[in-house]
Design a protein around this motif. Sequence first.
Motif, PDB file in Angstrom:
ATOM      1  N   VAL A  73       0.836  -1.207   0.000  1.00 41.05           N
ATOM      2  CA  VAL A  73       0.000   0.000   0.000  1.00 41.05           C
ATOM      3  C   VAL A  73       0.865   1.250   0.000  1.00 41.05           C
ATOM      4  N   VAL A  74       1.955   1.230   0.753  1.00 43.82           N
ATOM      5  CA  VAL A  74       2.855   2.389   0.789  1.00 43.82           C
ATOM      6  C   VAL A  74       3.432   2.653  -0.598  1.00 43.82           C
ATOM      7  N   LYS A  75       3.764   1.600  -1.333  1.00 50.50           N
ATOM      8  CA  LYS A  75       4.300   1.768  -2.689  1.00 50.50           C
ATOM      9  C   LYS A  75       3.241   2.324  -3.646  1.00 50.50           C
ATOM     10  N   MET A  76       1.958   2.024  -3.425  1.00 55.11           N
ATOM     11  CA  MET A  76       0.879   2.486  -4.309  1.00 55.11           C
ATOM     12  C   MET A  76       0.384   3.891  -3.976  1.00 55.11           C
ATOM     13  N   THR A  77       0.632   4.336  -2.753  1.00 56.30           N
ATOM     14  CA  THR A  77       0.121   5.615  -2.288  1.00 56.30           C
ATOM     15  C   THR A  77       1.144   6.716  -2.579  1.00 56.30           C
ATOM     16  N   PRO A  78       0.695   7.897  -3.014  1.00 54.07           N
ATOM     17  CA  PRO A  78       1.638   8.998  -3.228  1.00 54.07           C
ATOM     18  C   PRO A  78       2.440   9.296  -1.947  1.00 54.07           C
ATOM     19  N   PRO A  79       3.751   9.514  -2.065  1.00 47.42           N
ATOM     20  CA  PRO A  79       4.600   9.697  -0.884  1.00 47.42           C
ATOM     21  C   PRO A  79       4.163  10.829   0.036  1.00 47.42           C
ATOM     22  N   GLU A  80       3.703  11.962  -0.532  1.00 44.78           N
ATOM     23  CA  GLU A  80       3.300  13.079   0.325  1.00 44.78           C
ATOM     24  C   GLU A  80       2.049  12.743   1.135  1.00 44.78           C
ATOM     25  N   VAL A  81       1.147  11.956   0.559  1.00 45.05           N
ATOM     26  CA  VAL A  81      -0.068  11.541   1.275  1.00 45.05           C
ATOM     27  C   VAL A  81       0.306  10.610   2.423  1.00 45.05           C
ATOM     28  N   MET A  82       1.185   9.646   2.136  1.00 49.04           N
ATOM     29  CA  MET A  82       1.589   8.693   3.169  1.00 49.04           C
ATOM     30  C   MET A  82       2.337   9.387   4.299  1.00 49.04           C
ATOM     31  N   ALA A  83       3.217  10.329   3.965  1.00 46.10           N
ATOM     32  CA  ALA A  83       3.963  11.057   4.997  1.00 46.10           C
ATOM     33  C   ALA A  83       3.016  11.849   5.890  1.00 46.10           C
ATOM     34  N   GLU A  84       2.040  12.492   5.290  1.00 44.01           N
ATOM     35  CA  GLU A  84       1.062  13.270   6.055  1.00 44.01           C
ATOM     36  C   GLU A  84       0.280  12.379   7.023  1.00 44.01           C
ATOM     37  N   HIS A  85      -0.140  11.223   6.553  1.00 41.13           N
ATOM     38  CA  HIS A  85      -0.940  10.336   7.407  1.00 41.13           C
ATOM     39  C   HIS A  85      -0.100   9.582   8.434  1.00 41.13           C
ATOM     40  N   ARG A  86       1.157   9.342   8.126  1.00 37.90           N
ATOM     41  CA  ARG A  86       2.042   8.752   9.145  1.00 37.90           C
ATOM     42  C   ARG A  86       2.239   9.730  10.297  1.00 37.90           C
ATOM     43  N   GLU A  87       2.386  11.001   9.959  1.00 36.84           N
ATOM     44  CA  GLU A  87       2.546  12.023  11.001  1.00 36.84           C
ATOM     45  C   GLU A  87       1.282  12.115  11.852  1.00 36.84           C
ATOM     46  N   ALA A  88       0.115  12.086  11.202  1.00 29.32           N
ATOM     47  CA  ALA A  88      -1.150  12.143  11.938  1.00 29.32           C
ATOM     48  C   ALA A  88      -1.315  10.915  12.822  1.00 29.32           C
ATOM     49  N   ALA A  89      -0.911   9.745  12.336  1.00 29.22           N
ATOM     50  CA  ALA A  89      -1.010   8.516  13.132  1.00 29.22           C
ATOM     51  C   ALA A  89      -0.062   8.563  14.328  1.00 29.22           C
ATOM     52  N   ALA A  90       1.127   9.120  14.133  1.00 28.57           N
ATOM     53  CA  ALA A  90       2.079   9.236  15.240  1.00 28.57           C
ATOM     54  C   ALA A  90       1.550  10.190  16.313  1.00 28.57           C
ATOM     55  N   LEU A  91       0.925  11.279  15.886  1.00 31.56           N
ATOM     56  CA  LEU A  91       0.340  12.206  16.857  1.00 31.56           C
ATOM     57  C   LEU A  91      -0.817  11.563  17.607  1.00 31.56           C
ATOM     58  N   ALA A  92      -1.614  10.758  16.919  1.00 34.27           N
ATOM     59  CA  ALA A  92      -2.749  10.086  17.561  1.00 34.27           C
ATOM     60  C   ALA A  92      -2.264   9.071  18.591  1.00 34.27           C
ATOM     61  N   ALA A  93      -1.131   8.433  18.329  1.00 34.68           N
ATOM     62  CA  ALA A  93      -0.595   7.444  19.268  1.00 34.68           C
ATOM     63  C   ALA A  93      -0.069   8.108  20.533  1.00 34.68           C
ATOM     64  N   ASP A  94       0.313   9.379  20.447  1.00 35.18           N
ATOM     65  CA  ASP A  94       0.859  10.078  21.603  1.00 35.18           C
ATOM     66  C   ASP A  94      -0.219  10.683  22.507  1.00 35.18           C
ATOM     67  N   ARG A  95      -1.478  10.652  22.064  1.00 29.33           N
ATOM     68  CA  ARG A  95      -2.548  11.218  22.873  1.00 29.33           C
ATOM     69  C   ARG A  95      -2.753  10.405  24.145  1.00 29.33           C
ATOM     70  N   PRO A  96      -3.147  11.059  25.221  1.00 26.05           N
ATOM     71  CA  PRO A  96      -3.394  10.319  26.462  1.00 26.05           C
ATOM     72  C   PRO A  96      -4.640   9.435  26.342  1.00 26.05           C
TER      73      PRO A  96
END
Length: 126
Positions: A73-96
Amino acid sequence: MAAALDQWARTIKRDVHALYLAARDPRTPWYAKALAVCVAGYALSPIDLIPDFIPVLGYLDDVILVPLGILAVVKMTPPEVMAEHREAAALAADRPVSRIAAVIIACIWVASVALAGWLGYRYFAG
């Protein structure tokens, strides 16, 4: 070794969440969305291709299939889209985490099971 495995597991967890987010993004191609939904569903589903109670093979499908699906899926998804959503997922994991909400939900489940048991008892015993 254990620290590397822990980091790898956290990365997989983050990427599964990022795949879910990417599948909902209109910039992601339809075929990547379809595969992302399948991979995230398989990773988060309690039902496995090979049940986990089977020694070695039960966990081997999770260790091989999920990372390969994420990679595809990472190979099929545009890199800028994947980077944006990885950052959002990392922020969501840090929430209390709300422990109070977890206790309330557990109480609702216990009450539901107790009610179902009581109704079943009245129906079959009466």
